[in-house]
Structure formats: structure tokens, C-alpha cells
Design a protein around this motif. Structure first.
Motif, PDB file in Angstrom:
ATOM      1  N   THR A  69      -4.508   5.268 -13.598  1.00 20.91           N
ATOM      2  CA  THR A  69      -4.309   6.268 -14.645  1.00 20.91           C
ATOM      3  C   THR A  69      -3.138   5.886 -15.544  1.00 20.91           C
ATOM      4  O   THR A  69      -3.216   5.993 -16.774  1.00 20.91           O
ATOM      5  N   ILE A  70      -2.054   5.424 -14.944  1.00 21.76           N
ATOM      6  CA  ILE A  70      -0.880   5.014 -15.732  1.00 21.76           C
ATOM      7  C   ILE A  70      -1.232   3.840 -16.628  1.00 21.76           C
ATOM      8  O   ILE A  70      -0.851   3.803 -17.803  1.00 21.76           O
ATOM      9  N   ARG A  71      -1.975   2.887 -16.105  1.00 15.59           N
ATOM     10  CA  ARG A  71      -2.364   1.721 -16.905  1.00 15.59           C
ATOM     11  C   ARG A  71      -3.234   2.140 -18.092  1.00 15.59           C
ATOM     12  O   ARG A  71      -3.017   1.707 -19.228  1.00 15.59           O
ATOM     13  N   ARG A  72      -4.212   2.975 -17.814  1.00 15.95           N
ATOM     14  CA  ARG A  72      -5.130   3.414 -18.871  1.00 15.95           C
ATOM     15  C   ARG A  72      -4.379   4.170 -19.957  1.00 15.95           C
ATOM     16  O   ARG A  72      -4.575   3.923 -21.162  1.00 15.95           O
ATOM     17  N   ASN A  73      -3.489   5.067 -19.575  1.00 18.62           N
ATOM     18  CA  ASN A  73      -2.756   5.856 -20.561  1.00 18.62           C
ATOM     19  C   ASN A  73      -1.774   5.001 -21.356  1.00 18.62           C
ATOM     20  O   ASN A  73      -1.595   5.203 -22.566  1.00 18.62           O
ATOM     21  N   ALA A  74      -1.134   4.042 -20.692  1.00 15.54           N
ATOM     22  CA  ALA A  74      -0.170   3.188 -21.394  1.00 15.54           C
ATOM     23  C   ALA A  74      -0.864   2.324 -22.442  1.00 15.54           C
ATOM     24  O   ALA A  74      -0.378   2.173 -23.565  1.00 15.54           O
ATOM     25  N   LEU A  75      -2.012   1.756 -22.095  1.00  9.79           N
ATOM     26  CA  LEU A  75      -2.723   0.916 -23.058  1.00  9.79           C
ATOM     27  C   LEU A  75      -3.287   1.757 -24.200  1.00  9.79           C
ATOM     28  O   LEU A  75      -3.344   1.292 -25.346  1.00  9.79           O
ATOM     29  N   ALA A  76      -3.672   2.993 -23.908  1.00 10.95           N
ATOM     30  CA  ALA A  76      -4.115   3.878 -24.983  1.00 10.95           C
ATOM     31  C   ALA A  76      -2.964   4.182 -25.934  1.00 10.95           C
ATOM     32  O   ALA A  76      -3.138   4.243 -27.158  1.00 10.95           O
ATOM     33  N   LEU A  93       0.824  -1.215   0.000  1.00 10.46           N
ATOM     34  CA  LEU A  93       0.000   0.000   0.000  1.00 10.46           C
ATOM     35  C   LEU A  93       0.857   1.262   0.000  1.00 10.46           C
ATOM     36  O   LEU A  93       0.661   2.174   0.798  1.00 10.46           O
ATOM     37  N   ALA A  94       1.814   1.306  -0.925  1.00  8.91           N
ATOM     38  CA  ALA A  94       2.751   2.429  -0.984  1.00  8.91           C
ATOM     39  C   ALA A  94       2.257   3.567  -1.859  1.00  8.91           C
ATOM     40  O   ALA A  94       2.632   4.720  -1.645  1.00  8.91           O
ATOM     41  N   VAL A  95       1.442   3.249  -2.863  1.00  8.22           N
ATOM     42  CA  VAL A  95       0.969   4.275  -3.797  1.00  8.22           C
ATOM     43  C   VAL A  95      -0.541   4.168  -3.937  1.00  8.22           C
ATOM     44  O   VAL A  95      -1.148   3.118  -3.656  1.00  8.22           O
ATOM     45  N   ALA A  96      -1.149   5.241  -4.404  1.00 12.45           N
ATOM     46  CA  ALA A  96      -2.608   5.291  -4.523  1.00 12.45           C
ATOM     47  C   ALA A  96      -3.089   4.453  -5.703  1.00 12.45           C
ATOM     48  O   ALA A  96      -2.560   4.593  -6.816  1.00 12.45           O
ATOM     49  N   PRO A  97      -4.075   3.590  -5.497  1.00  2.64           N
ATOM     50  CA  PRO A  97      -4.603   2.785  -6.605  1.00  2.64           C
ATOM     51  C   PRO A  97      -5.104   3.626  -7.775  1.00  2.64           C
ATOM     52  O   PRO A  97      -4.961   3.232  -8.929  1.00  2.64           O
ATOM     53  N   GLN A  98      -5.682   4.786  -7.481  1.00  2.57           N
ATOM     54  CA  GLN A  98      -6.183   5.628  -8.567  1.00  2.57           C
ATOM     55  C   GLN A  98      -5.042   6.105  -9.468  1.00  2.57           C
ATOM     56  O   GLN A  98      -5.211   6.238 -10.688  1.00  2.57           O
ATOM     57  N   ALA A  99      -3.881   6.355  -8.872  1.00  2.00           N
ATOM     58  CA  ALA A  99      -2.747   6.841  -9.648  1.00  2.00           C
ATOM     59  C   ALA A  99      -2.230   5.769 -10.601  1.00  2.00           C
ATOM     60  O   ALA A  99      -1.916   6.055 -11.764  1.00  2.00           O
ATOM     61  N   VAL A 100      -2.144   4.532 -10.122  1.00  2.00           N
ATOM     62  CA  VAL A 100      -1.643   3.470 -11.009  1.00  2.00           C
ATOM     63  C   VAL A 100      -2.686   3.122 -12.066  1.00  2.00           C
ATOM     64  O   VAL A 100      -2.330   2.722 -13.185  1.00  2.00           O
ATOM     65  N   ASP A 140       5.219  11.868 -17.796  1.00  2.00           N
ATOM     66  CA  ASP A 140       3.877  11.429 -18.163  1.00  2.00           C
ATOM     67  C   ASP A 140       2.934  11.562 -16.970  1.00  2.00           C
ATOM     68  O   ASP A 140       3.367  11.533 -15.809  1.00  2.00           O
ATOM     69  N   ASP A 141       1.666  11.669 -17.255  1.00  2.00           N
ATOM     70  CA  ASP A 141       0.647  11.913 -16.236  1.00  2.00           C
ATOM     71  C   ASP A 141       0.755  10.916 -15.080  1.00  2.00           C
ATOM     72  O   ASP A 141       0.544   9.718 -15.256  1.00  2.00           O
ATOM     73  N   GLY A 142       1.115  11.412 -13.911  1.00  6.12           N
ATOM     74  CA  GLY A 142       1.135  10.609 -12.700  1.00  6.12           C
ATOM     75  C   GLY A 142       2.369   9.750 -12.495  1.00  6.12           C
ATOM     76  O   GLY A 142       2.572   9.215 -11.391  1.00  6.12           O
ATOM     77  N   VAL A 143       3.214   9.603 -13.499  1.00 12.92           N
ATOM     78  CA  VAL A 143       4.341   8.669 -13.403  1.00 12.92           C
ATOM     79  C   VAL A 143       5.361   9.136 -12.367  1.00 12.92           C
ATOM     80  O   VAL A 143       5.791   8.364 -11.495  1.00 12.92           O
ATOM     81  N   GLY A 144       5.783  10.388 -12.452  1.00 12.96           N
ATOM     82  CA  GLY A 144       6.775  10.890 -11.508  1.00 12.96           C
ATOM     83  C   GLY A 144       6.303  10.814 -10.073  1.00 12.96           C
ATOM     84  O   GLY A 144       7.076  10.467  -9.167  1.00 12.96           O
TER      85      GLY A 144
END
Length: 285
Positions: A20-27, A11-18, A67-71
Motif C-alpha cells: 500500500t505504501i509503495r502504491r501510494n508513493a508512486l501515485a 518478516l517484521a511487517v505485513a507485505p500487504q501494508a508495504v 499517511d495510509d499505513g505508514v505509522g
């Protein structure tokens, strides 16, 4: 980290943030332009339904730190891992970010054999941060790790003798060296050196001092840091869904063969993300 070669933080990072990364990468993978690395490996062709893992059932989708949310995810993940684990891996704040991608494993993709991404050598320190972009378990191909003290793994064999043409890189995801291997053919066709054979095929786990395999089951929000001398493999994805993980590799050396960051773009340092994670001093009143 020193005993096993990896560390996991929950539980180190917010699920919503990851998400977003998944959605953008697949797009990005569904976009008409194919990633540059496909040209490097001779895989230039149309993507199927936006995701095509080439001959190994695995697709690398390059990211950039801005990229959005990555950093922000990198910063929070490294804060959770902590400087002790980073130091145990031999890294300082000067270490360079040399790889940053989303790895998408296709449904029914086969398991990889155990391997090292880069063979150990003196003077090199490297570690990879894994951030799963959905829950991962044995059924969808969670990464399998083989615990062992990294320093002991490095001392057990003359790794330099395994380097092919004095090159320490392993190009093939399956670690094969057979001349008929698809990755070898693609590498030679595009002028790259052929892949390095996986040491797993040459030595037994006991020869390498490895512990029993551990399936790295993780939930969204968990993170892991792995020393590059830790044997590992991607499991078989027996599910009908993609398994996606973001990974970032930091190294004491730049000019690293990378699927996401050209040599000239390998300029971001570990210290940038660690300093961003430190609490800011309260202003004096």
C-alpha cells in the motif's frame, strides 16, 4: 548493532501494508505537483512517466507518519528491531523523526560509491530504518553495507576536519566534491552549501576499519536498522523495474536538513512508535 553497525529482522511487517505504501508513493510521484525538494535542488521540471530521478537515477518521495499505513509499519518495524538495537545506536525515546521518504531507484541506475549520509561528530546519534517495498537483491540494486563497530569508525579519523564550511551534511548521493558535480552546481544555484566529499575517496577501507561488503538482500516484510556511522551504498539497478524502499531516520538533534520533513515538522519522537508497539495491559475483570 555495536559490532556491525546494522541489524536485520525478517518478516517484521505485513507485505500487504508495504504494498500500500509503495502504491501510494508512486501515485504521489505521478501527480502534477513536483515535490518541494526538487525546487530546493534546482530540478524543477516535468516528471517523466511519473518517476524522474534527476541526475542520479534516484527519486525521493516524501511521506508523512499519518499517511495510509505508514505509522503502523513504522511501529511494527521498530518493535521487531527492538529497544536494544535502538539503544546501541545511541537513541532514546526522545529522538526525533527527521526524515521519512520512499527512495525509488530507477531501472539501470548506477551504483553509488560507499559513503556516509552525515559525517560523525561528538554528541550526535542517528539511525535509519529501512523497509523494502518489494524484494531486493543484488540485481536490482540492494543496499551494500560495510560492517564495522560504529564507535570505532568514529574514533579512527578526525571527521571534523572533513566538514566543509563547518557543515556535516552530505547532499550529493554520490558523495562527490568536484565543482563540476551536478549536485554541487544545483546546490550552489539554489543557495545550499556544496556537498561534503565522501571519506571513501580519502581513506582506504582498512584505514576506516571496515569489514567485507555485505549485500543486504531482503524480502518484502523484512526491515533493517542502520547506525549513521555505517558506510553503505546503493547498488546498481540492473533490472527493468523500480526498486523502492521506505526509510525513516531518527536523530538526537532536530532542525535536520531533510528532503521530506521541514524543520518545523520534525516533532514526532521515537517513543511514540515504541510505546505503540508495546503490548497493552489486559483489563482487569
Amino acid at each position: 548493532m555495536r559490532r556491525s553497525g546494522y541489524v536485520v529482522k525478517r518478516l517484521a511487517v505485513a507485505p500487504q501494508a508495504v504494498a500500500t505504501i509503495r502504491r501510494n508513493a508512486l501515485a504521489q510521484a505521478r501527480a502534477p505537483a513536483a515535490p518541494a525538494w526538487r525546487k530546493w535542488l534546482g530540478l524543477e521540471k516535468n516528471l517523466k512517466e511519473g518517476v524522474d530521478g534527476g541526475p542520479h537515477g534516484r527519486l525521493l518521495i516524501p511521506l508523512a507518519p499519518d499517511d495510509d499505513g505508514v505509522g503502523d509499519v513504522l511501529t511494527k518495524a521498530l518493535a521487531a528491531v527492538g529497544t536494544d538495537a535502538v539503544t546501541d545506536a545511541g537513541l532514546s525515546e526522545d529522538a526525533l523523526l527527521v526524515e521519512l521518504s520512499v527512495l525509488a531507484v530507477l531501472p539501470r541506475a548506477a551504483a553509488q560509491p560507499p559513503h556516509l549520509d552525515v559525517l560523525p561528530r561528538d554528541g550526535l546519534a542517528m539511525a535509519t530504518l529501512f523497509v523494502p517495498l518489494q524484494d531486493v537483491c543484488a540485481s536490482n540494486g540492494a543496499t551494500v553495507l560495510y560492517p564495522a563497530p560504529p564507535a570505532e569508525v568514529q574514533k579512527r579519523r578526525d571527521w571534523a576536519r572533513l566538514h566543509k564550511d563547518d557543515d556535516p551534511r552530505t547532499y550529493a548521493p554520490d558523495g562527490a566534491e568536484d565543482i563540476s558535480d551536478a549536485a554541487t552546481i544545483q546546490a550552489e544555484a539554489t543557495g545550499l552549501l556544496p556537498p561534503v566529499a565522501s571519506p571513501w575517496s580519502k581513506f582506504s577501507p582498512s584505514d576506516l576499519g571496515l569489514g567485507a561488503p555485505a549485500c543486504l538482500e531482503m524480502s518484502v516484510g523484512d526491515v533493517a536498522l542502520m547506525d549513521y556511522r555505517c558506510f553503505h551504498n546503493g547498488g546498481a539497478n540492473a533490472s527493468e523495474d523500480l526498486r523502492c524502499v521506505m526509510y525513516a531516520t531518527f536523530s538526537t538533534e532536530g532542525d535536520h536538513h531533510s528532503y521530506s520533513l521541514e524543520s518545523k515538522a520534525q516533532t514526532r519522537r521515537l517513543g511514540e512508535f515504541l510505546s505503540a508497539a508495546r503490548p497493552k495491559p489486559k483489563p482487569r475483570t
